[in-house]
Scaffold this motif. Structure first.
Motif, short mmCIF file in Angstrom:
data_model
loop_
_atom_site.label_atom_id
_atom_site.label_comp_id
_atom_site.label_asym_id
_atom_site.label_seq_id
_atom_site.Cartn_x
_atom_site.Cartn_y
_atom_site.Cartn_z
N LEU A 99 0.88 -1.18 -0.04
CA LEU A 99 0.08 -0.08 0.02
C LEU A 99 0.91 1.17 -0.14
CD1 LEU A 99 -2.85 0.84 0.25
CD2 LEU A 99 -2.65 0.82 2.61
N THR A 100 0.60 2.31 -0.73
CA THR A 100 1.37 3.36 -1.11
C THR A 100 0.42 4.43 -1.55
OG1 THR A 100 3.52 4.39 -1.85
CG2 THR A 100 2.13 2.92 -3.37
N ARG A 101 1.16 5.60 -1.77
CA ARG A 101 0.38 6.72 -2.58
C ARG A 101 0.93 6.97 -3.81
NH1 ARG A 101 -3.20 9.24 0.87
NH2 ARG A 101 -2.77 8.98 3.01
N LEU A 102 0.26 7.52 -4.83
CA LEU A 102 0.74 7.67 -6.18
C LEU A 102 1.60 9.03 -6.04
CD1 LEU A 102 -2.52 7.72 -8.36
CD2 LEU A 102 -0.65 5.96 -8.47
N GLU A 103 2.78 8.96 -6.62
CA GLU A 103 3.69 9.92 -6.56
C GLU A 103 3.36 11.15 -7.55
OE1 GLU A 103 7.70 8.00 -7.43
OE2 GLU A 103 7.29 6.89 -5.58
N ARG A 104 2.55 10.83 -8.44
CA ARG A 104 2.17 11.98 -9.28
C ARG A 104 0.66 11.60 -9.93
NH1 ARG A 104 6.84 10.23 -11.37
NH2 ARG A 104 6.58 8.64 -13.30
N SER A 105 -0.03 12.53 -10.54
CA SER A 105 -1.27 12.23 -10.95
C SER A 105 -1.23 11.54 -12.07
CB SER A 105 -2.23 13.37 -10.98
OG SER A 105 -1.56 14.35 -11.94
N GLY A 106 -2.23 10.79 -12.72
CA GLY A 106 -2.12 10.11 -13.98
C GLY A 106 -3.58 9.55 -14.25
N GLU A 107 -3.89 9.39 -15.52
CA GLU A 107 -4.91 8.69 -16.09
C GLU A 107 -4.94 7.02 -15.91
OE1 GLU A 107 -6.37 10.24 -19.87
OE2 GLU A 107 -6.77 12.18 -18.83
N PHE A 108 -5.91 6.78 -15.45
CA PHE A 108 -6.01 5.25 -15.39
C PHE A 108 -7.46 4.68 -15.70
CE2 PHE A 108 -2.91 6.51 -12.35
CZ PHE A 108 -1.83 5.45 -12.41
N PHE A 109 -7.41 3.40 -16.44
CA PHE A 109 -8.65 2.81 -16.44
C PHE A 109 -8.97 1.99 -15.21
CE2 PHE A 109 -7.35 2.88 -20.83
CZ PHE A 109 -8.39 3.83 -21.52
N VAL A 110 -9.98 2.41 -14.72
CA VAL A 110 -10.50 1.76 -13.39
C VAL A 110 -11.74 0.99 -13.59
CG1 VAL A 110 -11.38 2.46 -11.04
CG2 VAL A 110 -9.68 3.82 -12.02
N TYR A 111 -11.47 -0.20 -13.05
CA TYR A 111 -12.68 -1.26 -13.45
C TYR A 111 -13.66 -1.27 -12.21
CZ TYR A 111 -9.51 -2.46 -17.14
OH TYR A 111 -8.70 -2.56 -18.31
N TYR A 112 -15.08 -1.64 -12.31
CA TYR A 112 -15.96 -1.50 -11.32
C TYR A 112 -16.86 -2.69 -11.46
CZ TYR A 112 -14.82 3.64 -11.12
OH TYR A 112 -14.03 4.73 -11.07
N ALA A 113 -17.38 -3.17 -10.44
CA ALA A 113 -18.28 -4.19 -10.38
C ALA A 113 -19.77 -3.84 -9.79
CB ALA A 113 -17.67 -5.25 -9.30
N PRO A 114 -20.47 -3.51 -10.87
CA PRO A 114 -21.98 -2.92 -10.43
C PRO A 114 -22.73 -4.31 -9.85
CG PRO A 114 -21.72 -2.73 -13.00
CD PRO A 114 -20.20 -3.36 -12.13
N PRO A 115 -23.81 -4.02 -9.26
CA PRO A 115 -24.58 -5.14 -8.64
C PRO A 115 -25.35 -6.21 -9.73
CG PRO A 115 -25.48 -3.10 -7.67
CD PRO A 115 -24.37 -2.77 -8.77
N ASP A 116 -25.36 -5.54 -10.71
CA ASP A 116 -25.87 -6.71 -12.03
C ASP A 116 -24.97 -7.38 -12.28
OD1 ASP A 116 -24.11 -5.08 -13.68
OD2 ASP A 116 -25.78 -4.04 -14.83
N GLY A 117 -23.82 -7.55 -11.87
CA GLY A 117 -22.82 -8.69 -12.31
C GLY A 117 -21.79 -8.21 -13.54
N GLN A 118 -22.26 -7.23 -14.34
CA GLN A 118 -21.33 -6.86 -15.16
C GLN A 118 -19.90 -6.14 -14.78
OE1 GLN A 118 -23.01 -4.31 -18.12
NE2 GLN A 118 -24.86 -5.47 -18.49
N LEU A 119 -18.97 -6.33 -15.56
CA LEU A 119 -17.74 -5.40 -15.09
C LEU A 119 -17.67 -4.26 -16.04
CD1 LEU A 119 -15.38 -8.34 -14.38
CD2 LEU A 119 -16.77 -6.98 -12.83
N LEU A 120 -17.55 -3.02 -15.33
CA LEU A 120 -17.30 -1.74 -16.36
C LEU A 120 -15.84 -1.21 -15.93
CD1 LEU A 120 -20.74 -0.12 -15.29
CD2 LEU A 120 -20.30 -1.61 -17.16
N VAL A 121 -15.79 -0.38 -16.98
CA VAL A 121 -14.42 0.50 -16.85
C VAL A 121 -14.77 1.82 -17.23
CG1 VAL A 121 -13.56 -0.37 -19.29
CG2 VAL A 121 -11.88 0.40 -17.87
N LYS A 122 -13.89 2.61 -16.57
CA LYS A 122 -13.84 4.16 -16.76
C LYS A 122 -12.55 4.47 -16.64
CE LYS A 122 -18.51 5.19 -14.74
NZ LYS A 122 -19.18 5.89 -13.72
N ARG A 123 -12.25 5.60 -17.65
CA ARG A 123 -11.10 6.32 -17.54
C ARG A 123 -11.14 7.34 -16.58
NH1 ARG A 123 -8.39 8.18 -23.19
NH2 ARG A 123 -6.13 8.56 -22.08
N ARG A 124 -10.23 7.47 -15.74
CA ARG A 124 -10.22 8.31 -14.53
C ARG A 124 -8.78 9.07 -14.32
NH1 ARG A 124 -12.41 6.24 -8.98
NH2 ARG A 124 -11.46 8.39 -8.55
N LEU A 125 -9.04 10.20 -13.70
CA LEU A 125 -7.58 10.96 -13.39
C LEU A 125 -7.57 10.91 -11.90
CD1 LEU A 125 -5.19 12.75 -14.06
CD2 LEU A 125 -6.74 14.94 -13.68
#
Length: 135
Positions: A75-101
């Motif tokens: 566990l650590t902290r990001l040294e600099r900001s960056g764009e990442f694809f973050v994957y999500y698990a909504p209740p309907d069982g699908q896996l989603l992805v969003k690009r986030r800063l």
């Protein structure tokens, strides 16, 4: 009577916000917060829903992922900001992805070997599509 109803409403409202650490962000992979790679691995081993989310995302057995995360993440902290694809698990069982800063200082689990971010600490959501498990 009116005073009693107001008191009950206040107590309920206070109780709902009394422990914000136990509330997880929407569509989290984890069901409760973790503060170490060991706690992360224990939750994967002990919560079938969490195990299923990681196994499905990483296309690896959950027990192998739990072992890998426990030995290879920190566990650590990001040294600099960056764009990442973050994957999500909504209740309907699908896996989603969003690009986030993600801002500098955001807590993440990274690989010990190269500091590559793997999971967001607050929810356990992956920020990478795959990890290479040893054979």
């Amino acid at each position: 009577m009116r005073f009693a109803l107001m008191l009950i409403a206040l107590l309920v409202a206070a109780g709902a916000g009394a422990n914000p650490l136990l509330r997880m962000p929407p569509n989290s992979y984890l069901v409760r917060p973790v503060s170490s790679a060991r706690e992360l691995a224990q939750q994967i081993r002990g919560e079938p829903e969490v195990a299923q989310r990681y196994a499905r995302h990483f296309k690896q057995p959950a027990y192998a992922l739990a072992d890998f995360f426990e030995k290879n993440l920190r566990l650590t902290r990001l040294e600099r900001s960056g764009e990442f694809f973050v994957y999500y698990a909504p209740p309907d069982g699908q896996l989603l992805v969003k690009r986030r800063l993600l801002p500098r200082g955001k807590e993440v689990f990274v690989l010990k070997s190269n500091n590559k971010p793997v999971l967001l600490a607050e929810c356990g959501n992956p920020v990478t599509p795959a990890v290479s498990l040893p054979r």
